[in-house]
Design an enzyme around this catalytic site. Structure first.
Site, PDB file in Angstrom:
ATOM      1  N   HIS A  98       0.837  -1.205   0.000  1.00 56.39           N
ATOM      2  CA  HIS A  98       0.000   0.000   0.000  1.00 56.39           C
ATOM      3  C   HIS A  98       0.868   1.249   0.000  1.00 56.39           C
ATOM      4  O   HIS A  98       2.081   1.175   0.211  1.00 56.39           O
ATOM      5  CB  HIS A  98      -0.909   0.010   1.248  1.00 56.39           C
ATOM      6  N   ASP A 100       0.643   5.167   1.983  1.00 55.56           N
ATOM      7  CA  ASP A 100      -0.068   5.600   3.190  1.00 55.56           C
ATOM      8  C   ASP A 100      -1.212   6.572   2.911  1.00 55.56           C
ATOM      9  O   ASP A 100      -1.038   7.580   2.241  1.00 55.56           O
ATOM     10  CB  ASP A 100       0.922   6.174   4.207  1.00 55.56           C
ATOM     11  N   HIS A 132       4.742   0.124   0.059  1.00 57.50           N
ATOM     12  CA  HIS A 132       5.511  -0.607   1.063  1.00 57.50           C
ATOM     13  C   HIS A 132       4.695  -1.728   1.683  1.00 57.50           C
ATOM     14  O   HIS A 132       3.462  -1.771   1.541  1.00 57.50           O
ATOM     15  CB  HIS A 132       6.073   0.333   2.136  1.00 57.50           C
ATOM     16  N   ARG A 158       6.104   6.147  13.982  1.00 56.76           N
ATOM     17  CA  ARG A 158       5.843   6.545  12.599  1.00 56.76           C
ATOM     18  C   ARG A 158       5.260   7.959  12.544  1.00 56.76           C
ATOM     19  O   ARG A 158       4.351   8.297  13.299  1.00 56.76           O
ATOM     20  CB  ARG A 158       4.840   5.566  11.980  1.00 56.76           C
TER      21      ARG A 158
HETATM   22  C1  SIN Z   1       3.319   0.961   7.709  1.00 57.18           C
HETATM   23  O1  SIN Z   1       3.494   2.174   7.754  1.00 57.18           O
HETATM   24  O2  SIN Z   1       2.560   0.459   6.906  1.00 57.18           O
HETATM   25  C2  SIN Z   1       4.109   0.087   8.657  1.00 57.18           C
HETATM   26  C3  SIN Z   1       5.430  -0.302   8.115  1.00 57.18           C
HETATM   27  C4  SIN Z   1       6.220  -1.154   9.058  1.00 57.18           C
HETATM   28  O3  SIN Z   1       5.853  -1.278  10.221  1.00 57.18           O
HETATM   29  O4  SIN Z   1       7.223  -1.709   8.618  1.00 57.18           O
END
Ligand code: SIN
Length: 285
Positions: free
Chosen positions: A106, A108, A262, A276
């Site tokens: 996906h 974000d 990602h 994050r």
């Molecule tokens: C995400 O932002 O989708 C999480 C990525 C991760 O925890 O590696």
């Protein structure tokens, strides 16, 4: 002759770690970041799409200050930030949890009218093996399409859907900490149609813009768009378009959601805890 890893940079060293994209950057201390180093880091990020900074010792305040150098902070419509730091979403998985946040390809908050431009993830605790994050280069995915496909998709939009808070809550059930962060988005728009081929506002390059949030083509029936969408999603994550970040405590990875998908690899059972922050973006065009 020794390898020149400066690539024309004066203050930083740029070490690509995959053929398609992704670079480790040396010479950056996020706790003490000058304008000159930041300018080079930003150029390297635009060039390599995913940059990894190792051995960073930063407080939440310093991570927030670093995020502000890129723009305003984007708040996830479905997920609450930390009580003390609402700008930071803590992503946590305990050995007893089975649900892994982000374990689908996906970009974000693609379902927002203005999806997040960038994401930075700072590792606090990581498994001894596993728990990597994978990335796929959407410039390369676009470039590899045939001319016929590029022409056909040129003006097509995809409907991106964020789902419902209740569905998320039950999906996250096996990870109580993440489930406790789910919130109702209220009046915030969580469905948007965006171009399947977008132009990066800073590099001018075209990128394929698909991911798990895209459910169907705008103006098409599901039956009509299903097959094509399935093809594009599979095409977009071909191994030759990807790179993989192996985390260490103190690693900070910054990626560009305008040209990267990602995937958080759910292959571990030890504690993993990350901070994050996402940065606001523009309406894709
Ligand atoms: C995400 O932002 O989708 C999480 C990525 C991760 O925890 O590696």
């Amino acid at each position: 002759m020794p390898l020149d890893l400066t690539n024309g940079y004066q203050h930083i060293t740029v070490r690509p770690f995959a053929g398609s994209m992704g670079a480790e950057i040396d010479g950056v201390d996020l706790a003490n970041l000058s304008d000159e180093v930041f300018a080079e880091l930003k150029s390297a990020w635009l060039e390599h799409q995913v940059v990894v900074l190792r051995n960073q010792k930063i407080t939440p305040e310093q991570q927030i200050a670093f995020a502000h150098r890129f723009g305003e902070i984007h708040h996830h419509p479905f997920m609450k930030g930390m009580d003390a730091y609402p700008d930071i979403l803590e992503i946590k998985k305990e050995p007893t949890d089975s649900y892994t946040f982000g374990a689908a390809w996906h970009t974000d908050q693609m379902f927002n009218p203005k999806p997040a431009m960038a994401t930075m993830l700072y590792a606090h605790e990581v498994p001894s093996a596993g728990g990597d994050t994978m990335f796929a280069n959407m410039y390369d995915a676009y470039d590899a399409l045939s001319d016929g496909m590029k022409t056909m998709l040129a003006d097509v939009k995809g409907w991106c859907v964020g789902g419902k808070a209740a569905d998320r809550g039950s999906r996250y059930g096996s990870n109580p900490d993440m489930a406790s962060k789910v919130r109702d988005p209220g009046d915030l728009q969580t469905e948007s149609a965006h171009p399947l081929i977008r132009t990066h506002p800073e590099t001018g390059r075209k990128a394929l813009y698909v991911g798990s949030h895209v459910k169907r083509f705008d103006g098409f029936t599901e039956a009509e768009s299903d097959g094509m969408l399935k093809y594009l999603k599979a095409h977009s994550i071909r191994p030759e378009f990807t790179c993989r970040v192996r985390w260490q405590p103190g690693s900070l990875t910054l990626w560009d959601n305008r040209c990267v998908q990602h995937y958080a690899v759910p292959d571990y059972t030890e504690r993993r805890r990350m901070h994050r922050i996402t940065i606001c973006g523009d309406v894709p065009f």
